[in-house]
Write an enzyme that holds these catalytic residues in place. Structure first.
Site, short mmCIF file in Angstrom:
data_model
loop_
_atom_site.label_atom_id
_atom_site.label_comp_id
_atom_site.label_asym_id
_atom_site.label_seq_id
_atom_site.Cartn_x
_atom_site.Cartn_y
_atom_site.Cartn_z
N ARG A 52 27.72 26.96 -2.28
CA ARG A 52 26.58 27.07 -3.18
C ARG A 52 26.44 25.73 -3.89
O ARG A 52 27.24 24.82 -3.70
CB ARG A 52 26.66 28.27 -4.13
CG ARG A 52 28.01 28.81 -4.51
CD ARG A 52 28.82 27.93 -5.41
NE ARG A 52 28.07 27.46 -6.54
CZ ARG A 52 28.33 26.36 -7.20
NH1 ARG A 52 29.36 25.60 -6.85
NH2 ARG A 52 27.61 25.98 -8.22
N GLY A 53 25.41 25.63 -4.74
CA GLY A 53 25.10 24.32 -5.33
C GLY A 53 24.11 23.64 -4.40
O GLY A 53 24.32 23.59 -3.18
N ASP A 243 18.61 22.62 -9.31
CA ASP A 243 18.36 23.06 -7.94
C ASP A 243 17.03 22.54 -7.42
O ASP A 243 16.81 22.49 -6.21
CB ASP A 243 18.38 24.59 -7.87
CG ASP A 243 19.80 25.06 -8.11
OD1 ASP A 243 20.21 25.16 -9.28
OD2 ASP A 243 20.50 25.29 -7.12
O1 MRU Z 1 23.55 29.78 -7.60
P1 MRU Z 1 24.29 28.47 -7.45
O2 MRU Z 1 25.73 28.59 -7.79
O3 MRU Z 1 24.05 27.86 -6.09
O4 MRU Z 1 23.62 27.54 -8.53
C1 MRU Z 1 24.08 26.22 -8.68
C2 MRU Z 1 23.43 25.52 -9.80
O5 MRU Z 1 22.62 26.05 -10.51
C3 MRU Z 1 23.76 24.06 -9.96
O6 MRU Z 1 23.65 23.69 -11.30
C4 MRU Z 1 22.77 23.22 -9.14
O7 MRU Z 1 22.75 23.64 -7.82
C5 MRU Z 1 23.11 21.77 -9.19
S1 MRU Z 1 24.56 21.44 -8.26
C6 MRU Z 1 24.88 19.79 -8.21
#
Ligand code: MRU
Length: 365
Positions: A52-53, A243
């Site tokens: 994720r991220g 994101d």
């Molecule tokens: O739902 P996730 O865990 O994928 O969300 C991740 C985030 O909100 C992060 O802050 C974002 O992807 C930036 S990661 C460098």
């Protein structure tokens, strides 16, 4: 980054073309890797948030295409694989960016050259991500040093972050945590307030784990504590990832980011957003047009943890039958963002300044 002294990335290629990931659903209780053998494995890993991220979702999708093309390098298979991967998670624009980039590189090639070209481009996307995140860290470190100086170099530099924008969210380094690691390595006395980040607790589970592994002082706080700490002067700056950031500078990030930005604004605390170029959606200006993922209600009604007997399990925290809503992201309007920190430098959150850093994108949108 290192885990027990061994350098790791969040995704890598093993002999034979198999892709390996760190399975993030098991952290912080277990560190385990997982092979991805086929397109289905990559799509499942993204949808189930084993990876994720935003940047890592893009990198995994790029390798997912490689795995798909190994089975069938035809145009039809390429298109079907892109569609399948694109449907896994709607908000992080890096997913679409990586698939468009890969498809653009592969379309014009004869099918028998595609697999090799796909692996080469996916590897390059990963290397580019690492380089961008290192550069973001260097630019943001300059801001950290400025705030440390303004504080008179006394005590510690208190940084608040939300969710996980560390190396686990990217291929390596992270975005918002990249300057934290670099500051710590440079001897700046940085301390991080880690929002737990309900419902999936990426802060408590992943950010705290990363910081602990790297030896960075940190304190996990409940999601509602940030405003209180800011009122008390206990936060010198906030820094988060994103994101999807629109060309006009509206920032979409993990649910709860907006409330932290409001509290920061009210208390005169700088609110920075760290992002690589592929997280900018040049086709959108208004953050309200960003699709917001809604996930399963049981992520809200249950908590995962380790019991007194050492076993890991899920525990229901609501009355049986209570409904729950699970909006995964929110949008922070650009007026609440002090600055964006990109691999090309720091800029205000508006179209003119973003185009100044990315002039090749100024005719897009
Ligand atoms: O739902 P996730 O865990 O994928 O969300 C991740 C985030 O909100 C992060 O802050 C974002 O992807 C930036 S990661 C460098």
């Amino acid at each position: 980054m290192r885990v027990d002294g061994t350098p790791y990335r969040s995704i890598w290629l093993d002999a034979g073309g198999t892709v390996t990931i760190v399975d993030q659903t098991l952290l912080p209780f277990e560190f385990a890797t997982r092979p991805l053998h086929a397109l289905d494995d990559a799509a499942e890993a993204i949808a189930a948030m084993r990876v994720r991220g935003a940047p890592l979702i893009g990198a995994t999708a790029a390798y997912g295409l490689c795995l798909a093309l190994r089975d069938d390098p035809s145009d039809a298979a390429l298109d079907a694989a892109c569609e399948r991967l694109l449907a896994t998670r709607p908000t992080a624009v890096n997913l679409r960016w990586a698939l468009d980039d890969m498809r653009g590189q592969l379309r014009g090639r004869p099918p028998d050259e595609r697999v090799q070209a796909a692996y080469a481009r996916a590897a390059a996307i990963c290397e580019e991500d690492v380089a961008m995140n290192r550069a973001i860290g260097a630019h943001a470190l300059g801001l950290f040093e400025k705030h440390w100086k303004e504080k008179g170099g006394k005590g510690r530099l208190n940084v608040l972050t939300h969710c996980n924008a560390g190396w686990l969210a990217t291929v390596d380094w992270g975005t918002a945590l990249s300057p934290v690691f670099q500051a710590s390595d440079a001897g700046l006395p940085v301390h991080v307030w880690v929002d737990e980040t309900r419902p999936r607790n990426q802060g408590a589970a992943l950010t705290a784990w990363e910081l602990r592994s790297h030896g960075v002082p940190h304190t996990v706080i409940v999601d509602n504590a940030g405003g209180h700490l800011m009122q008390r002067g206990e936060v010198d700056l906030c820094i988060v990832g994103t994101d999807r950031t629109t060309a006009a500078g509206d920032v979409c990030n993990k649910i709860g980011t907006y409330l932290k930005a409001l509290a920061a604004h009210d208390n005169g605390v700088p609110f920075y957003v760290a992002l690589p170029g592929p997280t900018i959606d040049w086709s959108l200006d208004d953050g309200r047009d960003i699709p917001i993922e809604e996930r399963a209600a049981d992520e809200v009604t249950t908590l995962r943890g380790v019991g007194e007997d050492g076993s890991v399990g899920n525990f229901r925290i609501t009355p049986e039958g209570s409904g729950a809503a699970n909006h995964a992201f929110d949008v922070t309007p650009r007026r609440l963002v002090t600055a964006l920190v990109t691999e090309r430098g720091v800029c205000a959150a508006n179209r003119g300044e973003l185009e100044g850093l990315y002039p090749e994108m100024s005719d897009r949108g």
